[in-house]
Design a protein around this motif. Sequence first.
Motif, PDB file in Angstrom:
ATOM      1  N   GLU A  76     -17.888 -35.190 -53.079  1.00 53.60           N
ATOM      2  CA  GLU A  76     -18.485 -34.196 -52.191  1.00 53.60           C
ATOM      3  C   GLU A  76     -18.339 -34.669 -50.749  1.00 53.60           C
ATOM      4  OE1 GLU A  76     -21.946 -32.915 -55.435  1.00 53.60           O
ATOM      5  OE2 GLU A  76     -22.524 -33.788 -53.508  1.00 53.60           O
ATOM      6  N   TRP A  77     -18.453 -33.743 -49.821  1.00 57.92           N
ATOM      7  CA  TRP A  77     -18.344 -34.102 -48.397  1.00 57.92           C
ATOM      8  C   TRP A  77     -19.736 -34.292 -47.822  1.00 57.92           C
ATOM      9  CZ3 TRP A  77     -13.933 -35.903 -46.723  1.00 57.92           C
ATOM     10  CH2 TRP A  77     -12.793 -35.580 -47.468  1.00 57.92           C
ATOM     11  N   GLU A  78     -20.010 -35.535 -47.495  1.00 62.45           N
ATOM     12  CA  GLU A  78     -21.333 -35.969 -47.049  1.00 62.45           C
ATOM     13  C   GLU A  78     -21.444 -35.937 -45.531  1.00 62.45           C
ATOM     14  OE1 GLU A  78     -24.273 -37.539 -48.133  1.00 62.45           O
ATOM     15  OE2 GLU A  78     -24.469 -39.493 -47.160  1.00 62.45           O
ATOM     16  N   HIS A  79     -22.538 -35.398 -45.020  1.00 60.34           N
ATOM     17  CA  HIS A  79     -22.846 -35.503 -43.602  1.00 60.34           C
ATOM     18  C   HIS A  79     -23.465 -36.881 -43.353  1.00 60.34           C
ATOM     19  CE1 HIS A  79     -22.706 -31.056 -43.910  1.00 60.34           C
ATOM     20  NE2 HIS A  79     -22.245 -31.145 -42.676  1.00 60.34           N
ATOM     21  N   VAL A  80     -22.778 -37.714 -42.577  1.00 64.35           N
ATOM     22  CA  VAL A  80     -23.300 -39.051 -42.293  1.00 64.35           C
ATOM     23  C   VAL A  80     -24.657 -38.923 -41.610  1.00 64.35           C
ATOM     24  CG1 VAL A  80     -22.864 -41.246 -41.134  1.00 64.35           C
ATOM     25  CG2 VAL A  80     -20.957 -39.973 -42.125  1.00 64.35           C
ATOM     26  N   MET A  81     -24.715 -38.190 -40.515  1.00 65.17           N
ATOM     27  CA  MET A  81     -26.015 -37.755 -39.996  1.00 65.17           C
ATOM     28  C   MET A  81     -26.348 -36.492 -40.773  1.00 65.17           C
ATOM     29  SD  MET A  81     -27.231 -36.343 -36.231  1.00 65.17           S
ATOM     30  CE  MET A  81     -27.442 -37.915 -35.404  1.00 65.17           C
ATOM     31  N   PRO A  82     -27.369 -36.531 -41.622  1.00 60.81           N
ATOM     32  CA  PRO A  82     -27.620 -35.389 -42.521  1.00 60.81           C
ATOM     33  C   PRO A  82     -27.941 -34.107 -41.775  1.00 60.81           C
ATOM     34  CG  PRO A  82     -29.436 -36.959 -42.579  1.00 60.81           C
ATOM     35  CD  PRO A  82     -28.336 -37.621 -41.805  1.00 60.81           C
ATOM     36  N   ALA A  83     -27.667 -32.992 -42.441  1.00 60.75           N
ATOM     37  CA  ALA A  83     -27.889 -31.680 -41.831  1.00 60.75           C
ATOM     38  C   ALA A  83     -29.334 -31.519 -41.380  1.00 60.75           C
ATOM     39  CB  ALA A  83     -27.493 -30.575 -42.811  1.00 60.75           C
ATOM     40  N   TRP A  84     -30.269 -32.073 -42.132  1.00 60.58           N
ATOM     41  CA  TRP A  84     -31.678 -31.976 -41.731  1.00 60.58           C
ATOM     42  C   TRP A  84     -31.902 -32.638 -40.379  1.00 60.58           C
ATOM     43  CZ3 TRP A  84     -35.348 -35.555 -40.409  1.00 60.58           C
ATOM     44  CH2 TRP A  84     -36.661 -35.080 -40.269  1.00 60.58           C
ATOM     45  N   ALA A  85     -31.244 -33.798 -40.148  1.00 56.55           N
ATOM     46  CA  ALA A  85     -31.481 -34.572 -38.925  1.00 56.55           C
ATOM     47  C   ALA A  85     -31.066 -33.793 -37.682  1.00 56.55           C
ATOM     48  CB  ALA A  85     -30.738 -35.907 -38.987  1.00 56.55           C
ATOM     49  N   PHE A  86     -29.934 -33.073 -37.768  1.00 52.43           N
ATOM     50  CA  PHE A  86     -29.537 -32.291 -36.591  1.00 52.43           C
ATOM     51  C   PHE A  86     -30.023 -30.848 -36.661  1.00 52.43           C
ATOM     52  CE2 PHE A  86     -25.579 -32.430 -39.277  1.00 52.43           C
ATOM     53  CZ  PHE A  86     -25.442 -31.077 -39.578  1.00 52.43           C
ATOM     54  N   GLY A  87     -30.341 -30.369 -37.853  1.00 52.97           N
ATOM     55  CA  GLY A  87     -30.769 -28.984 -37.982  1.00 52.97           C
ATOM     56  C   GLY A  87     -32.224 -28.754 -37.650  1.00 52.97           C
ATOM     57  N   HIS A  88     -33.108 -29.671 -38.069  1.00 51.05           N
ATOM     58  CA  HIS A  88     -34.542 -29.401 -37.904  1.00 51.05           C
ATOM     59  C   HIS A  88     -34.981 -29.411 -36.448  1.00 51.05           C
ATOM     60  CE1 HIS A  88     -35.274 -33.710 -37.199  1.00 51.05           C
ATOM     61  NE2 HIS A  88     -36.493 -33.395 -36.880  1.00 51.05           N
ATOM     62  N   PRO A 119     -15.982 -38.430 -47.526  1.00 51.77           N
ATOM     63  CA  PRO A 119     -16.009 -38.179 -48.965  1.00 51.77           C
ATOM     64  C   PRO A 119     -16.939 -39.161 -49.674  1.00 51.77           C
ATOM     65  CG  PRO A 119     -14.026 -39.400 -48.380  1.00 51.77           C
ATOM     66  CD  PRO A 119     -14.750 -39.121 -47.096  1.00 51.77           C
ATOM     67  N   ALA A 120     -17.784 -38.650 -50.537  1.00 53.79           N
ATOM     68  CA  ALA A 120     -18.739 -39.504 -51.254  1.00 53.79           C
ATOM     69  C   ALA A 120     -18.847 -39.064 -52.705  1.00 53.79           C
ATOM     70  CB  ALA A 120     -20.113 -39.436 -50.595  1.00 53.79           C
ATOM     71  N   VAL A 121     -19.105 -40.012 -53.585  1.00 53.87           N
ATOM     72  CA  VAL A 121     -19.406 -39.669 -54.975  1.00 53.87           C
ATOM     73  C   VAL A 121     -20.619 -38.743 -54.953  1.00 53.87           C
ATOM     74  CG1 VAL A 121     -20.170 -40.555 -57.210  1.00 53.87           C
ATOM     75  CG2 VAL A 121     -18.450 -41.810 -55.883  1.00 53.87           C
ATOM     76  N   GLY A 122     -20.531 -37.623 -55.658  1.00 53.50           N
ATOM     77  CA  GLY A 122     -21.551 -36.595 -55.573  1.00 53.50           C
ATOM     78  C   GLY A 122     -22.959 -37.091 -55.846  1.00 53.50           C
ATOM     79  N   GLU A 123     -23.116 -37.970 -56.833  1.00 56.00           N
ATOM     80  CA  GLU A 123     -24.452 -38.446 -57.160  1.00 56.00           C
ATOM     81  C   GLU A 123     -25.056 -39.230 -56.003  1.00 56.00           C
ATOM     82  OE1 GLU A 123     -26.706 -40.494 -60.916  1.00 56.00           O
ATOM     83  OE2 GLU A 123     -24.869 -41.486 -60.221  1.00 56.00           O
ATOM     84  N   VAL A 124     -24.253 -40.043 -55.338  1.00 59.39           N
ATOM     85  CA  VAL A 124     -24.743 -40.817 -54.196  1.00 59.39           C
ATOM     86  C   VAL A 124     -25.114 -39.875 -53.055  1.00 59.39           C
ATOM     87  CG1 VAL A 124     -24.167 -42.558 -52.470  1.00 59.39           C
ATOM     88  CG2 VAL A 124     -23.429 -42.870 -54.839  1.00 59.39           C
ATOM     89  N   ASN A 125     -24.284 -38.870 -52.838  1.00 63.14           N
ATOM     90  CA  ASN A 125     -24.579 -37.882 -51.810  1.00 63.14           C
ATOM     91  C   ASN A 125     -25.919 -37.204 -52.097  1.00 63.14           C
ATOM     92  OD1 ASN A 125     -24.281 -36.017 -49.665  1.00 63.14           O
ATOM     93  ND2 ASN A 125     -23.152 -34.584 -50.953  1.00 63.14           N
ATOM     94  N   GLY A 126     -26.132 -36.846 -53.337  1.00 65.47           N
ATOM     95  CA  GLY A 126     -27.383 -36.193 -53.703  1.00 65.47           C
ATOM     96  C   GLY A 126     -28.583 -37.108 -53.576  1.00 65.47           C
ATOM     97  N   ASP A 127     -28.437 -38.355 -54.020  1.00 62.73           N
ATOM     98  CA  ASP A 127     -29.547 -39.303 -53.954  1.00 62.73           C
ATOM     99  C   ASP A 127     -29.878 -39.683 -52.519  1.00 62.73           C
ATOM    100  OD1 ASP A 127     -29.718 -39.272 -56.686  1.00 62.73           O
ATOM    101  OD2 ASP A 127     -29.002 -41.324 -57.004  1.00 62.73           O
ATOM    102  N   ARG A 128     -28.864 -39.811 -51.687  1.00 55.52           N
ATOM    103  CA  ARG A 128     -29.112 -40.151 -50.286  1.00 55.52           C
ATOM    104  C   ARG A 128     -29.884 -39.026 -49.591  1.00 55.52           C
ATOM    105  NH1 ARG A 128     -26.407 -39.443 -44.770  1.00 55.52           N
ATOM    106  NH2 ARG A 128     -28.098 -40.320 -43.537  1.00 55.52           N
ATOM    107  N   SER A 129     -29.603 -37.788 -49.997  1.00 56.67           N
ATOM    108  CA  SER A 129     -30.331 -36.634 -49.485  1.00 56.67           C
ATOM    109  C   SER A 129     -30.314 -36.637 -47.957  1.00 56.67           C
ATOM    110  CB  SER A 129     -31.760 -36.658 -50.039  1.00 56.67           C
ATOM    111  OG  SER A 129     -32.487 -35.517 -49.667  1.00 56.67           O
ATOM    112  N   ASN A 130     -31.481 -36.471 -47.344  1.00 56.30           N
ATOM    113  CA  ASN A 130     -31.564 -36.500 -45.879  1.00 56.30           C
ATOM    114  C   ASN A 130     -32.256 -37.766 -45.391  1.00 56.30           C
ATOM    115  OD1 ASN A 130     -34.232 -36.083 -46.531  1.00 56.30           O
ATOM    116  ND2 ASN A 130     -34.411 -34.066 -45.599  1.00 56.30           N
ATOM    117  N   TYR A 131     -32.202 -38.827 -46.211  1.00 54.29           N
ATOM    118  CA  TYR A 131     -32.877 -40.069 -45.869  1.00 54.29           C
ATOM    119  C   TYR A 131     -32.231 -40.741 -44.664  1.00 54.29           C
ATOM    120  CZ  TYR A 131     -34.853 -39.733 -50.617  1.00 54.29           C
ATOM    121  OH  TYR A 131     -35.485 -39.322 -51.756  1.00 54.29           O
TER     122      TYR A 131
END
Length: 222
Positions: A76-88, A119-131
Amino acid sequence: MIFRVLLSVLLLINVAQAAQPSFSKSKRILADIYREQPVSFYCNCDYIKKGKKLVPDLDSCGYEPRKNAKRASRIEWEHVMPAWAFGHQLQCWQDGGRKNCRKNNKFRQMEADMHNLVPAVGEVNGDRSNYSFAMIPGEGRRYGSCDVEVDFKARAAEPAPHRRGDVARSYFYMRDTYGIRISKKQRKLLEAWAKQDPVDDWERRRNDLIELRQGNRNPYVK
């Protein structure tokens, strides 16, 4: 005459729509760019393209699914700075979250910015979430040999040492390009990571390739 005017208007609309930033379009472009380096960001897993999907070779990196084998089977394509961090920080997020922000031009541009996507393994992308990224005590790995730690209780993630500079440079790029606020504590950590993990050859090459497709560079990748 009226037909020609209508046709011209439709053409202008199509051109404008094509020029608008799109997360899905960026993912397709990045899939092409990363053909030169088909390796996942956090876990260094080789991956290949099967049809429209990017599939990691988990054996190549000693990855063991923590819980979600299905999601671990795709890139999956991971946002290094998560969408929550720039979106909220935008009003559109306050009014209706990420879905609502898709109507906002600035958010769409940030969401589609290829300098912040890996690019990130999907499970890692999901677990990292917006942390947030942080230093996590110990080596509590949950994904086999993959050197990434996720502390769900602290809502924090720690990448491998050779990825920390990449993370820092993505954050600084997003901060400067879009005026995103970063806490003093986070900034100091990222500054240390940038020094400890200097720019490598692939970062430079990736920066060049993204500039060709997106039209701008990450100035921190020197």
